[in-house]
Design a protein around this motif. Structure first.
Motif, PDB file in Angstrom:
ATOM      1  N   LEU A  34       0.826  -1.214   0.000  1.00 49.21           N
ATOM      2  CA  LEU A  34       0.000   0.000   0.000  1.00 49.21           C
ATOM      3  C   LEU A  34       0.855   1.258   0.000  1.00 49.21           C
ATOM      4  O   LEU A  34       0.570   2.219  -0.717  1.00 49.21           O
ATOM      5  N   SER A  35       1.912   1.229   0.821  1.00 51.73           N
ATOM      6  CA  SER A  35       2.701   2.452   0.979  1.00 51.73           C
ATOM      7  C   SER A  35       3.392   2.858  -0.325  1.00 51.73           C
ATOM      8  O   SER A  35       3.641   4.032  -0.550  1.00 51.73           O
ATOM      9  N   ALA A  36       3.669   1.868  -1.204  1.00 54.25           N
ATOM     10  CA  ALA A  36       4.408   2.199  -2.425  1.00 54.25           C
ATOM     11  C   ALA A  36       3.482   2.299  -3.640  1.00 54.25           C
ATOM     12  O   ALA A  36       3.935   2.659  -4.728  1.00 54.25           O
ATOM     13  N   ALA A  37       2.190   2.010  -3.474  1.00 52.60           N
ATOM     14  CA  ALA A  37       1.304   1.889  -4.643  1.00 52.60           C
ATOM     15  C   ALA A  37       1.006   3.242  -5.292  1.00 52.60           C
ATOM     16  O   ALA A  37       0.797   4.231  -4.603  1.00 52.60           O
ATOM     17  N   GLU A  38       0.980   3.243  -6.614  1.00 51.76           N
ATOM     18  CA  GLU A  38       0.589   4.461  -7.337  1.00 51.76           C
ATOM     19  C   GLU A  38      -0.921   4.519  -7.502  1.00 51.76           C
ATOM     20  O   GLU A  38      -1.495   5.578  -7.671  1.00 51.76           O
ATOM     21  N   LEU A  79     -12.936  -6.229  -6.594  1.00 56.42           N
ATOM     22  CA  LEU A  79     -11.911  -5.186  -6.464  1.00 56.42           C
ATOM     23  C   LEU A  79     -10.531  -5.756  -6.775  1.00 56.42           C
ATOM     24  O   LEU A  79      -9.687  -5.084  -7.365  1.00 56.42           O
ATOM     25  N   GLU A  80     -10.300  -7.015  -6.377  1.00 56.85           N
ATOM     26  CA  GLU A  80      -9.008  -7.656  -6.673  1.00 56.85           C
ATOM     27  C   GLU A  80      -8.795  -7.741  -8.181  1.00 56.85           C
ATOM     28  O   GLU A  80      -7.711  -7.486  -8.683  1.00 56.85           O
ATOM     29  N   GLU A  81      -9.874  -8.073  -8.878  1.00 60.89           N
ATOM     30  CA  GLU A  81      -9.759  -8.212 -10.335  1.00 60.89           C
ATOM     31  C   GLU A  81      -9.409  -6.855 -10.958  1.00 60.89           C
ATOM     32  O   GLU A  81      -8.515  -6.759 -11.798  1.00 60.89           O
ATOM     33  N   LEU A  82     -10.083  -5.826 -10.489  1.00 55.33           N
ATOM     34  CA  LEU A  82      -9.799  -4.484 -11.002  1.00 55.33           C
ATOM     35  C   LEU A  82      -8.372  -4.072 -10.630  1.00 55.33           C
ATOM     36  O   LEU A  82      -7.631  -3.507 -11.450  1.00 55.33           O
ATOM     37  N   ALA A  83      -7.981  -4.409  -9.399  1.00 62.09           N
ATOM     38  CA  ALA A  83      -6.630  -4.048  -8.939  1.00 62.09           C
ATOM     39  C   ALA A  83      -5.575  -4.756  -9.791  1.00 62.09           C
ATOM     40  O   ALA A  83      -4.575  -4.145 -10.182  1.00 62.09           O
ATOM     41  N   ASP A  84      -5.807  -6.019 -10.120  1.00 61.65           N
ATOM     42  CA  ASP A  84      -4.841  -6.752 -10.956  1.00 61.65           C
ATOM     43  C   ASP A  84      -4.711  -6.100 -12.326  1.00 61.65           C
ATOM     44  O   ASP A  84      -3.608  -5.961 -12.862  1.00 61.65           O
ATOM     45  N   LEU A  85      -5.836  -5.680 -12.872  1.00 59.58           N
ATOM     46  CA  LEU A  85      -5.796  -5.059 -14.204  1.00 59.58           C
ATOM     47  C   LEU A  85      -5.013  -3.744 -14.183  1.00 59.58           C
ATOM     48  O   LEU A  85      -4.336  -3.389 -15.136  1.00 59.58           O
ATOM     49  N   LEU A  86      -5.114  -3.027 -13.061  1.00 57.94           N
ATOM     50  CA  LEU A  86      -4.485  -1.697 -12.985  1.00 57.94           C
ATOM     51  C   LEU A  86      -3.139  -1.719 -12.257  1.00 57.94           C
ATOM     52  O   LEU A  86      -2.529  -0.675 -12.060  1.00 57.94           O
ATOM     53  N   GLY A  87      -2.713  -2.901 -11.822  1.00 58.54           N
ATOM     54  CA  GLY A  87      -1.458  -2.984 -11.046  1.00 58.54           C
ATOM     55  C   GLY A  87      -1.596  -2.207  -9.744  1.00 58.54           C
ATOM     56  O   GLY A  87      -0.658  -1.547  -9.285  1.00 58.54           O
ATOM     57  N   ILE A  93      -3.615   7.710  -7.771  1.00 54.51           N
ATOM     58  CA  ILE A  93      -5.070   7.531  -7.958  1.00 54.51           C
ATOM     59  C   ILE A  93      -5.633   6.674  -6.818  1.00 54.51           C
ATOM     60  O   ILE A  93      -5.070   5.626  -6.491  1.00 54.51           O
ATOM     61  N   TYR A  94      -6.722   7.133  -6.219  1.00 58.34           N
ATOM     62  CA  TYR A  94      -7.389   6.380  -5.142  1.00 58.34           C
ATOM     63  C   TYR A  94      -8.840   6.159  -5.572  1.00 58.34           C
ATOM     64  O   TYR A  94      -9.568   7.128  -5.817  1.00 58.34           O
TER      65      TYR A  94
END
Ligand SMILES: Cc1cc2nc3c(=O)[nH]c(=O)nc-3n(C[C@H](O)[C@H](O)[C@H](O)COP(=O)(O)OP(=O)(O)OC[C@H]3O[C@@H](n4cnc5c(N)ncnc54)[C@H](O)[C@@H]3O)c2cc1C
Length: 400
Positions: free
Chosen positions: A276-280, A298-306, A338-339
């Motif tokens: 989390l601390s390093a995520a863009e 959300l995991e699926e979306l997170a995987d797509l967006l890194g 982006i959050y």
């Protein structure tokens, strides 16, 4: 223990009544009445110009009468796990050096563990003049009682002026016990420190009232002055500090601390997919997800967006996602580019951990949800429809 009142000195000026934050004091005619609920905070004692109020004599003392300048400067608890130093230990050493220069004192690191001596040179080169080394098999894994007993005994023996520790799981667990044993104050979760040079007071700043104000707290009556600090807040010094370079090995007698708790096993925390601390980019979910299985979306979306996965305390408390993902006042502070907040209302305690993000997208079916006040883009609607649609769109555009 209760507040001591000297009626002969009281002028019934009412200053103490106005000062009491807890509404405990009132004037009945010319008589001061001390009601229930006094916390012995001492505000009224400071406010009384006539010396009519005082704190009980058996409080307000540290491990021994406070010397004008306690002999042992600033201490940093050098937290380590499995022989690896926690980053916050080095961050606090950097900050301690800055404070020590103002106070003209030395900085010491306190290293507790079993077979951890090899960490001492790192601490010395990152800002410590001295390392107190306590090695004992009972300190091999973190246990609150032996750690509290060790640090308390050490502080009684050497009398530091200030003790700083990280507001980590370990710091939050055992540092309050040390402060209680030393009968001194503790400010938790600080984000800034400064020194009142004249009074040699550590000014300890931390968010208060849900992050709506920054409170600066002092510990004027007791010693040592103790604070925990948020990891990631301060900058470590680069390697190369050359101080006294002293390692002081201290014996540790666990006494009764040994018998009350027992180390069973370490269970590895479920790791964040992207830290989390390093995520863009962070995709965070709240109670609006309704059940644990919807975090898969959300995991699926997170995987797509890194992206990394974040969560509110409500989602963590519901057991949908481990605490490591919690963002906010009692979780992590993040500021990605982006959050994306999904099903999150935007409580002050959550906002305080993410509102410095560069660009905030909020998905919520309630158009009045407070999260929209901090969002750059707001999508009003059902996240269970919007998130799958987003996933489809991203997949489609990638295929094209
Ligand atoms: C001392 C203290 C410390 C705290 N620390 C933290 C902390 O570190 N982090 C933290 O997050 N909280 C913290 N809290 C809790 C905080 O006050 C809130 O209770 C919490 O943030 C609310 O989480 P939430 O937004 O997920 O849930 P809720 O407030 O219940 O919001 C859920 C949102 O989801 C929306 N929603 C529902 N269904 C859908 C749907 N299908 N589609 C789209 N939207 C939908 C609703 O409109 C609502 O706005 C703390 C509280 C206290 C007292």
């Amino acid at each position: 223990m209760s507040l001591i009142f000297d009626a002969d000195k009281c002028t019934a000026c009412g200053q103490c009544v106005e000062t009491c934050l807890f509404g405990v004091l009132r004037l009945e005619g010319e008589n001061l009445v001390i009601g229930e609920g006094c916390t012995l905070c001492g505000a009224c004692v400071d406010a009384c110009d006539f010396g009519a109020l005082s704190l009980p004599p058996d409080m307000g003392e540290g491990p021994s009468p406070r010397p004008e300048i306690p002999p042992d400067g600033i201490w940093v608890f050098a937290e380590q796990r499995h022989g690896e130093l926690a980053p916050v230990a080095l961050e606090l050493l950097g900050e301690a050096r800055r404070l020590a220069e103002t106070l003209q004192v030395k900085v010491s690191a306190v290293l507790l563990g079993a077979k951890v001596e090899s960490l001492a040179p790192t601490l010395l080169s990152r800002g410590a003049d001295k390392v107190y080394l306590l090695e004992h098999p009972l300190l091999a894994a973190f246990l609150e009682e032996p750690f509290a007993a060790a640090l308390t005994a050490l502080a009684r023996q050497y009398q530091p002026e200030i003790i700083l520790a990280g507001a980590t799981y370990a710091g939050r667990a055992f540092i309050p016990g040390v402060a209680a044993a030393l009968k001194t104050g503790l400010t938790a979760d600080c984000t800034a420190f400064s020194i009142d040079v004249e009074k040699r007071l550590l000014q300890q700043t931390r968010p208060a009232f849900g992050g709506n104000i920054m409170a600066t707290i002092i510990t004027p009556r007791t010693f040592p002055q103790m604070a925990t600090a948020r990891p990631g807040t301060f900058k470590p010094l680069p390697e190369g500090y050359q101080g006294d370079g002293q390692v002081v090995r201290v014996d540790f007698d666990p006494g009764t601390a040994a018998s009350r708790s027992r180390f069973v096993a370490t269970v590895a925390e479920i790791k964040e997919r992207v830290a989390l601390s390093a995520a863009e980019v962070i995709i965070a979910g709240g109670r609006g997800l309704k059940e644990a299985k919807n975090f898969r979306l959300l995991e699926e979306l997170a995987d797509l967006l890194g992206a990394a996965l974040g969560a509110t305390r409500a989602a963590v408390d519901a057991g949908w996602i481990p605490y490591a993902h919690q963002i906010g006042q009692t979780g992590k502070t993040v500021s990605p580019r982006i959050y994306i907040a999904c099903g999150i209302s935007g409580a002050a305690q959550h906002l305080v951990g993410m509102q410095s993000s560069d660009f905030i997208v909020a998905i919520n079916k309630d158009p009045d949800a407070p999260i929209f006040q901090v969002a750059d883009v707001g999508l009003v609607g059902d996240l269970l429809e919007i998130v799958p649609a987003l996933i489809q769109e991203i997949k489609k555009s990638r295929q094209e």
